[in-house]
Design a protein around this motif. Structure first.
Motif: not given
Length: 367
Positions: A101-118
């Motif tokens: 499930m590690y790869y779920l974080a990959m498709i969610e944010s690319g592992f960017m802690t500052q990622a913010t979606s629309h």
């Protein structure tokens, strides 16, 4: 283990570099299937906790996309993820959630802690505000624990485990993580099935959710054997997320002040505490736990090591705030520690009505 569907195109990609012009003999399908089974055996050993591996046309489309069309960006995800991988996988295992499930974080944010979606989802695991609060992550003008990789991974693991317990399928758990439990319950009711692929065929899932599980599977497949797809990652990862421990410190203390007392370089604690938005512990808290390198928390307890507090923390806050999807005037006021009446007065508002993209003054410019 579920039945594997491995089309010829998938075999071609798995057998070698997706962009290589060299022709290589394809390995036997049963060899590839065996490799996948061996990799699956590294996930939690209980059968109910395994994520089924399926390669079908939908998954193949995303393998092509990641390995060819979006190659540069996907490689950056692979490299960035290696920094956090051991930490994330250990937490997932602790909660009896499959490590992959590690790869779920990959498709969610690319592992960017500052990622913010629309939709104002934040952090590596892209939690919206309500779900973040439900799983114990605090948010204020000074603090957003959705950005804390450790806390957010614990929360994501608990959320995924809860979703799996409800839906009985890791595919549906992931679908619900993306679309929300209510939409998946409705899709199951309308589609009369708890099979993710059947729900896709019956077109009862949102478009984004229909692609969500195939994207995860594609990222998982490539991530298992990146060299097979021509991704040249370093054999030895130079930097990994360090071992850390909690240290209790007073509120309204800057991270650089804590680093000074510990004898660390300035700004060295910020990457471990990205959830401290302005680099200080929340002033509204008497004490707050931060992350420090393992073995150093005890130094902060010594009486001869006092920590100087920021005298005017409000000066660090932004003067203006841009409204995001899901915001309410009351929530914005609470987040910035200002009364609703004062917020309306600052912006000349006669009602609570606001719109996405609106710029609001959240404190006087002179403060």
């Amino acid at each position: 283990m579920s039945v594997l569907f491995i089309p010829i195109a998938a075999l071609a990609l798995i057998s070698g570099c997706a962009t290589s012009s060299a022709i290589r003999p394809l390995p036997k399908p049963e060899v590839i299937a065996s490799d996948i089974r061996d990799a699956d055996a590294q996930v939690e050993p209980e059968p109910h906790s395994e994520v089924p591996m399926e390669i079908n046309e939908d998954v193949q489309k995303w393998i092509d996309y990641f390995a060819i069309k979006d190659r540069v960006r996907f490689e950056s995800f692979l490299l960035r993820g290696e920094y956090y991988r051991e930490t994330i996988e250990a937490i997932l295992t602790e909660h009896q959630v499959p490590r992959d499930m590690y790869y779920l974080a990959m498709i969610e944010s690319g592992f960017m802690t500052q990622a913010t979606s629309h939709a104002s989802a934040v952090g590596v695991w892209q939690f919206i505000r309500a779900t973040g609060r439900r799983y114990g992550m605090r948010q204020s003008a000074y603090l957003d624990e959705r950005r804390d990789v450790i806390q957010a991974t614990h929360a994501a693991a608990r959320y995924l485990r809860d979703l799996h317990q409800e839906f009985g399928s890791w595919y549906l758990a992931m679908a619900a993580y993306n679309a929300g439990e209510g939409r998946i319950r409705r899709a199951i009711r309308i589609g009369r099935s708890r099979d993710f692929w059947v729900l896709v065929q019956k077109r009862v899932l949102p478009r984004e959710t229909k692609n969500y599980v195939p994207k995860f599977l594609a990222a998982w497949i490539i991530g298992r054997k990146p060299a097979k797809f021509g991704f040249e990652l370093p054999e030895q990862i130079e930097s990994r997320y360090p071992n850390v421990e909690k240290a209790t410190v007073p509120g309204s203390v800057h991270l650089n002040e804590i680093a000074r007392v510990l004898g660390l370089e300035p700004n060295s604690l910020a990457p471990l505490n990205p959830h401290l938005i302005h680099g200080i512990t929340p002033p509204e808290k008497t004490t707050y736990d931060i992350w420090v390198p393992q073995g150093q928390a005890a130094q902060l307890l010594a009486p001869e090591m006092p920590l100087a507090r920021v005298t005017n923390p409000a000066a660090l806050l932004p003067v203006r705030y841009r409204v995001r999807t899901g915001d309410t005037l009351e929530a914005i006021a609470k987040r910035h520690r200002i009364s609703l009446a004062s917020l309306k007065r600052l912006n000349g508002l006669d009602s609570d009505r606001i719109y996405r993209g609106q710029s609001l003054k959240v404190r006087p410019s002179s403060s």
